[in-house]
Each structure stands twice: as C-alpha cells, then as structure tokens.
Design an enzyme around this catalytic site. Structure first.
Site, PDB file in Angstrom:
ATOM      1  N   SER A   1       8.421  -6.711   7.676  1.00 57.50           N
ATOM      2  CA  SER A   1       8.015  -8.061   7.303  1.00 57.50           C
ATOM      3  C   SER A   1       9.157  -8.873   6.694  1.00 57.50           C
ATOM      4  CB  SER A   1       6.832  -7.975   6.337  1.00 57.50           C
ATOM      5  OG  SER A   1       7.150  -7.157   5.226  1.00 57.50           O
TER       6      SER A   1
ATOM      7  N   LYS B   1      11.471   6.646   6.355  1.00 57.10           N
ATOM      8  CA  LYS B   1      10.940   5.407   5.792  1.00 57.10           C
ATOM      9  C   LYS B   1      11.536   5.234   4.402  1.00 57.10           C
ATOM     10  CE  LYS B   1       6.792   2.977   4.498  1.00 57.10           C
ATOM     11  NZ  LYS B   1       5.352   2.900   4.618  1.00 57.10           N
TER      12      LYS B   1
ATOM     13  N   ARG C   1       3.149  -6.447   1.852  1.00 58.09           N
ATOM     14  CA  ARG C   1       2.279  -6.102   0.723  1.00 58.09           C
ATOM     15  C   ARG C   1       1.483  -7.324   0.275  1.00 58.09           C
ATOM     16  NH1 ARG C   1       6.444  -2.139  -2.582  1.00 58.09           N
ATOM     17  NH2 ARG C   1       6.823  -0.718  -0.840  1.00 58.09           N
TER      18      ARG C   1
ATOM     19  N   GLU D   1      14.205  14.758   7.390  1.00 51.68           N
ATOM     20  CA  GLU D   1      12.818  14.298   7.561  1.00 51.68           C
ATOM     21  C   GLU D   1      12.440  14.298   9.047  1.00 51.68           C
ATOM     22  OE1 GLU D   1      10.374  13.689   5.664  1.00 51.68           O
ATOM     23  OE2 GLU D   1      11.080  13.153   3.672  1.00 51.68           O
TER      24      GLU D   1
ATOM     25  N   LYS E   1       7.877   3.096  -5.184  1.00 53.33           N
ATOM     26  CA  LYS E   1       7.533   4.154  -4.221  1.00 53.33           C
ATOM     27  C   LYS E   1       8.675   5.156  -4.040  1.00 53.33           C
ATOM     28  CE  LYS E   1       3.981   1.412  -1.832  1.00 53.33           C
ATOM     29  NZ  LYS E   1       3.314   1.115  -0.534  1.00 53.33           N
TER      30      LYS E   1
ATOM     31  N   LYS F   1      12.640   3.026   9.471  1.00 54.97           N
ATOM     32  CA  LYS F   1      12.081   1.791   8.931  1.00 54.97           C
ATOM     33  C   LYS F   1      12.681   1.497   7.570  1.00 54.97           C
ATOM     34  CE  LYS F   1       7.763   0.090   7.167  1.00 54.97           C
ATOM     35  NZ  LYS F   1       6.460   0.389   6.731  1.00 54.97           N
TER      36      LYS F   1
ATOM     37  N   TYR G   1       6.833  -8.311  14.321  1.00 50.69           N
ATOM     38  CA  TYR G   1       5.804  -9.350  14.199  1.00 50.69           C
ATOM     39  C   TYR G   1       6.024 -10.442  15.234  1.00 50.69           C
ATOM     40  CZ  TYR G   1       4.717  -6.781  10.047  1.00 50.69           C
ATOM     41  OH  TYR G   1       4.361  -5.758   9.214  1.00 50.69           O
TER      42      TYR G   1
HETATM   43  C1  PBG Z   1       2.209   1.417   4.360  1.00 45.79           C
HETATM   44  C2  PBG Z   1       3.146   0.582   5.123  1.00 45.79           C
HETATM   45  C3  PBG Z   1       4.084  -0.354   4.653  1.00 45.79           C
HETATM   46  C4  PBG Z   1       4.603  -0.970   5.790  1.00 45.79           C
HETATM   47  C5  PBG Z   1       3.997  -0.389   6.906  1.00 45.79           C
HETATM   48  N1  PBG Z   1       3.105   0.575   6.477  1.00 45.79           N
HETATM   49  C6  PBG Z   1       4.456  -0.800   3.283  1.00 45.79           C
HETATM   50  C7  PBG Z   1       4.904   0.150   2.273  1.00 45.79           C
HETATM   51  O1  PBG Z   1       5.132   1.317   2.541  1.00 45.79           O
HETATM   52  O2  PBG Z   1       4.981  -0.272   1.138  1.00 45.79           O
HETATM   53  C8  PBG Z   1       5.596  -2.080   5.758  1.00 45.79           C
HETATM   54  C9  PBG Z   1       5.591  -2.955   6.941  1.00 45.79           C
HETATM   55  C10 PBG Z   1       6.341  -4.226   6.775  1.00 45.79           C
HETATM   56  O3  PBG Z   1       6.930  -4.544   5.722  1.00 45.79           O
HETATM   57  O4  PBG Z   1       6.346  -4.971   7.760  1.00 45.79           O
HETATM   58  N2  PBG Z   1       2.650   2.598   3.869  1.00 45.79           N
END
Ligand code: PBG
Length: 330
Positions: A276, A197, A207, A235, A219, A250, A315
C-alpha cells in the site's frame, strides 16, 4: 572513435529494442488485492489509496468483472471487519458465514476460472491489530496462533478458496496448514506463503483501510528486520520444506535484492507484493504533478519482475493491465 562494441546499436529502433528486451510484463502476472466490507452498494474510497475502495460484495463483483475484462486472472481478498466484531481471540475469523467466506463463495460462483487468494493472519480480526494472539505481557503467542490460522485456512478452503496466503509470520504455520488441509480433503488448495515479510512502514495505508492500526507495540517480533537478507532465504527454505507452493517477498521495490536472492535459491515461483505505501507514494507524487504516475508504476512493476518475481500483487493491477495492453511501456 574506433569502437568494436557500440551497445546503442541494439537500441536504435523500437523493433530492435523489443527483440532484445529481456523482461516483459503481462496482465496475467498481476494479482489484484481487494478490500471487502459488509452492506450493499458500498464503494468507499480509502483516503491514502486513491482509486482503491472498500466494497460490499455486490460492488466487488462489478470490480472483479472490470478487472477480468482487462486481463486480470487473480485477486486477493482482504475483509474489513467492523470493530464490534473484533476481539482478543480473532473469533470472527473462524465464522464459516463470515464476510470473507461469503465473498469467496459469491466470487467463485460468478467467476469460476479466477484464481482467488485470501490472507491467513489474525490482524483484520483482532482488537489490537496484531497478526497473532497476545499474551499477558504483550508478547505474540506462536503455537496458539498457528492453531487458529489452521482453522482459518480450513474454513476458507471450505468456502472455495484457490490459495491460502499465510501473512502472519508465525513459525511452522505453513506445515501445520498443509497437513490440516490435506487431512480435510483439500490437497488441491495451494499455499502462497508470505515468506520474507518485513516489519515495514510501507504498510501504513493498508492498516488504515482495514482499521487495523496497531493499538500498541510493533510487529518486529514476528515480521523480519529490514536489515536482513540471509534470514529471508532461511524463511523461504523453511516454507518450501513445509509445503509452500509459492514464496513471497514483501514489500517489493525496497527489497529487490531479496527477490533476486530468493529467486536464485529456489525453484519455486516467487511473488512480490507492491504494498500500500509503495502504491500511495506513486499516486501522491503523481497527483502533485511531480512524476508521471503511469510511467513510474510500469517501471516499478518491470523492475520487480526483472529482479525475479514471477507475479506481483499490486493495487494498480487493472490500470497496469490496461497500460500494458495499449503498449504504454513501448
Ligand atoms: C496482514 C497483512 C498486511 C499486509 C498484507 N497482509 C499488513 C501487516 O502485516 O501489517 C500489507 C499489505 C499492504 O500494505 O498493502 N498481515
């Protein structure tokens, strides 16, 4: 011209093109992320995610029904927690009667065959928006966070979740969750690990949807550097050794190389999350009339599958399922 090889022969009709087609998309490849909020009768569209809503549980049940009708077999739930319930410790995530747990129970009762997935990470519940606990200097505490993640996974399991999906990127969380689930009699609950991730700007609309925009910092001390792929394998190996059932990459489209490399490095199923920002970009360009949104959507999903993903969070899952079923890809 005298040519031995004329690759166009294999493209000369629809029938031949489908015989030689290497990758196929199917509605059962898709996982539909859903945002659940409190209240009744709520269907509140998210500005940066056209066609995607924050839904109260009653509205969510109708949406799930619609998705199941078009062939979706898996959904992922994300709770929208009101700011007055957020705090530094993410306490609400351990409330057995909390919103997410109620949603899990009701969906499971209405749709026992559906695969229900939920995130394990603190960001929907923390007042600062980080996925973990923050120490006095703004650092993210690893081991203390894992203890809470374990509790979170256990109460989701009690509510009836099929797969917990740790999305927090703390070290050692998959192993800790696996051990705790097994000891509590939940050895049947799967771990769908967000393994690679990345610290990505593509999560912006998500968010916004959750009201979890970071109050400060970023992050980067837990999510991965977009420049790295070897680290993604590392990982993935660790999550596999710790007991993960599925490994995720992701975002998806900007990280196709990572999907392919992880596919080659493990025998576990690979998932990819079309996040997203990826969805928002397609929708925005489509609304402007600059691209054919439906075709770009299907082409993107096909590319993600071709790269090596067995399943895709998107989505647009119900829309894509409909388009696949009517043969819009042909
Ligand atoms: C939470 C999480 C996130 C997403 C899924 N689970 C955001 C992040 O880590 O900041 C993102 C999903 C998306 O953007 O569609 N940890």
């Amino acid at each position: 011209m005298t040519l031995i090889y004329r690759p166009r022969r294999n493209r000369k009709s629809h029938a031949i093109r489908s015989l030689v087609q290497e990758t196929r998309l199917h509605p059962s490849d898709l996982i539909y992320p859903l945002f659940v909020t409190g209240g009744i009768g709520i269907r509140d569209e998210i500005k940066s995610l056209p066609g995607i809503f924050r839904m109260s549980i009653d509205s969510l049940l109708k949406e799930v029904d619609r998705a199941v009708e078009v062939g979706i077999q898996a959904v992922a739930l994300f709770p929208v927690i009101p700011s007055e319930k957020k705090d530094l410790m993410a306490s609400e995530c351990m409330n057995p009667r909390g919103l997410l747990q109620e949603a899990i129970r009701e969906i499971k009762e209405a749709f026992p065959d559906l695969c229900l997935i939920a995130d394990v990470a603190l960001d929907p519940y923390t007042s600062h928006g980080h996925d973990g606990l923050v120490d006095g200097d703004g650092g993210i505490l690893n081991d203390e966070t894992v203890e809470i993640l374990v509790q979170m996974a256990l109460i989701q399991a009690e509510a009836g979740i099929d797969m917990v999906a740790p999305s927090d990127m703390m070290d050692g969380r998959v192993g800790a969750i696996r051990t705790a689930l097994d000891e509590a009699g939940f050895s049947h609950v799967s771990i769908h690990a967000y393994s690679a991730k990345y610290a990505s700007a593509f999560y912006g609309p998500y968010r916004e949807a959750l009201g979890s925009v970071l109050k400060n910092g970023n992050k980067k001390t837990y999510q991965m550097n977009p420049a790295n792929w070897r680290e993604a394998l590392r990982e993935g190996y660790l999550d596999e050794e710790e007991g993960a059932d599925i490994l995720m990459v992701k975002p998806a489209l900007p990280y196709l190389d990572v999907i392919t490399k992880l596919r080659d490095a493990t025998t576990l199923p690979i998932s990819a999350y079309q996040v997203s920002g990826e969805y928002a970009m397609i929708m925005a360009a489509s609304q402007k009339g600059w691209i054919n949104g439906e075709q770009v959507l299907l082409e993107s999903l096909m590319a993600i599958k071709r790269a090596g993903a067995d399943m895709i969070f998107t989505y647009a899952a119900p829309k894509a399922a409909e388009l696949i079923t009517i043969g819009a890809l042909d």
